[in-house]
Design a protein around this motif. Structure first.
Motif: not given
Length: 460
Positions: A234-241, A244-249, A274-278
């Motif tokens: 289970i990734p830490p809650s800050s992981y996917f945000p 997401n930011a890296v991939l958005a670049k 649940t995990m905040g993925m986009k």
């Protein structure tokens, strides 16, 4: 082999068992399961087991659900099979596609069906490459997965999988498949590194990898919301945000593998939420039919659909499909499964009982053999260690995780060991009382395991 039953001997001489030590299996033989009801399975001797892994993370509505049986029977009587090649269709394929578009956690233009999660992720690779070619970007082919990820076992999807035993001696991974860091803070954080610092480093690892390979060559990134076969990570809650930011670049297709987490497992319809993925697209299988019929699917975003149209104009056809793509029986079972989820408020039920599940797992954190206890929704694991203080793992040759799973099975609970992580993923219909019964067996099993470890000096 003489002590084994006739049926067990017949199995040994005819059946190949996935993810099984085939040499050891010749000595021990199979557990032959004859019947299932609710969350329980019964073997050929009549012994009852709690199915603590929902089969393979999949029998979400449990066993013997008569509505699903009847849905399959009616579908077989009405239209036992038709292909959807050459523009043919049927009502269940249309209705299921509409329903999946409605439920999908990402913008979805169309749905493409396959027969499994492995096929779904294989299609993701194939169509990512197809889209790059359609866009005139023939160098944009690399796909980034993660260490300890699990995305299937076809040649391509097994290459995405980041587990050594899936690659060893199969000559995998294939070209253009890369792996970045695993988001397992307990096992891979540096000394004194907080979760936020850890996820900062992992986001930088991904950014650095894209830069090193060249953004013009990187086509896609794929991730499970919660890693399943890699150990229920289970990734830490800050992981996917941060991911997401890296991939958005960059111009990178973002694929969420929802094969395990999809359809309520985490307390939302999809683990992506649940995990905040986009993500751009998701892969589905398993609970889409509660495993009553083999089925997988992927969502097709509008950009990919337009690329598929362009290629059809150029080539004269869309050159992909399986005999069982959108099988009418599978589609009917999937529609009934989703209907039951909605009618019985299955996702809400998961939210109600998940605190009991999570609390019971957390209570094992103090056990002398448990290094890490983790859970989200109705998905969790206990990671067994030889030394809690140093996090030292057991010698892999001693197979402590497998020994624990064997002990639990002897005591009436079926689970799965992945290395020394023992996973729990019961049917979504499990009650709070049944959760407590399940973990009472775990408590008993860990006591037996601890006695074995001490008696046989297995820590050394």
């Amino acid at each position: 082999m003489s002590r084994l039953s006739n049926m067990a001997v017949r199995d040994i001489e005819t059946v190949i068992h996935p993810y099984t030590n085939l040499a050891r299996h010749r000595e021990t033989g199979p557990l032959i399961l004859n019947e299932g009801r609710g969350i329980h399975l019964y073997d050929d001797k009549g012994k009852r087991y709690i199915e603590g892994l929902a089969g393979l993370w999949c029998t979400s509505l449990g066993y013997g659900n008569e509505e699903l049986v009847e849905a399959a029977a009616q579908a077989m009587r009405k239209l036992s099979y038709t292909s959807i090649f050459s523009g043919k269709s049927h009502d269940s394929a249309i209705e299921l596609s509409e329903k999946l578009k409605e439920l999908a956690p990402c913008p979805t233009s169309k749905v493409l069906f396959g027969g499994s999660g492995s096929e779904a992720n294989d299609m993701q690779i194939k169509l990512t490459w197809y889209m790059s070619n359609a866009r005139g970007l023939p160098k944009k082919k690399k796909i980034i997965s993660r260490q300890r990820a699990y995305h299937g076992v076809t040649i391509a999807s097994a290459s995405l999988t980041g587990l050594p035993w899936v690659h060893a001696d199969f000559d995998l991974p294939i070209a253009n498949i890369l792996h970045t860091s695993c988001p397992h803070h307990y096992r891979f954080a540096e000394e004194g590194e907080t979760e936020d610092q850890f996820t900062d480093r992992l986001a930088k690892d991904l950014d650095d990898l894209i830069q090193k390979e060249g953004p013009e060559t990187v086509a896609a990134f794929i991730a499970e919301p919660i890693m399943g076969a890699g150990g229920v990570i289970i990734p830490p809650s800050s992981y996917f945000p941060k991911i997401n930011a890296v991939l958005a670049k960059y111009d990178v297709r973002y694929i969420a593998d929802e094969v395990i987490c999809g359809f309520g497992r985490t307390g939302e319809w999809f683990g992506t939420t649940t995990m905040g993925m986009k993500p751009t697209s998701i892969s589905m299988a398993k609970a889409i039919t509660s495993a009553y019929f083999p089925m997988g699917a992927i969502t097709i975003e509008e950009e990919l659909y337009q690329a598929m149209l362009d290629e059809s104009r150029k080539l004269g056809t869309f050159g992909h499909g399986f005999t069982y793509t959108a099988h009418p029986v599978g589609c009917a079972v999937a529609l009934k499964t989703i209907e039951i989820y909605e009618r019985d408020k299955t996702v809400e039920h998961v939210r109600q009982v998940a605190p009991v599940f999570e609390k019971r797992i957390a209570q094992f954190a103090d056990h002398p053999l448990v290094g890490n206890a983790r859970a989200k929704g109705l998905l969790g694991a206990l990671e067994l260690v030889a030394d809690k203080k140093t996090k030292r793992a057991f010698d892999p040759k001693k197979a402590i995780g497998a020994l624990c799973a064997d002990i639990l099975q002897e005591n009436g609970l079926i689970v799965r060991a992945m290395g020394d992580a023992v996973a729990f993923c019961p049917p979504l219909v499990i009650t709070a009382d049944e959760i407590n019964e399940m973990f009472d067996i775990v408590a008993k099993g860990l006591k037996i395991l601890e006695e074995r470890v001490l008696k046989e000096n297995l820590r050394n």
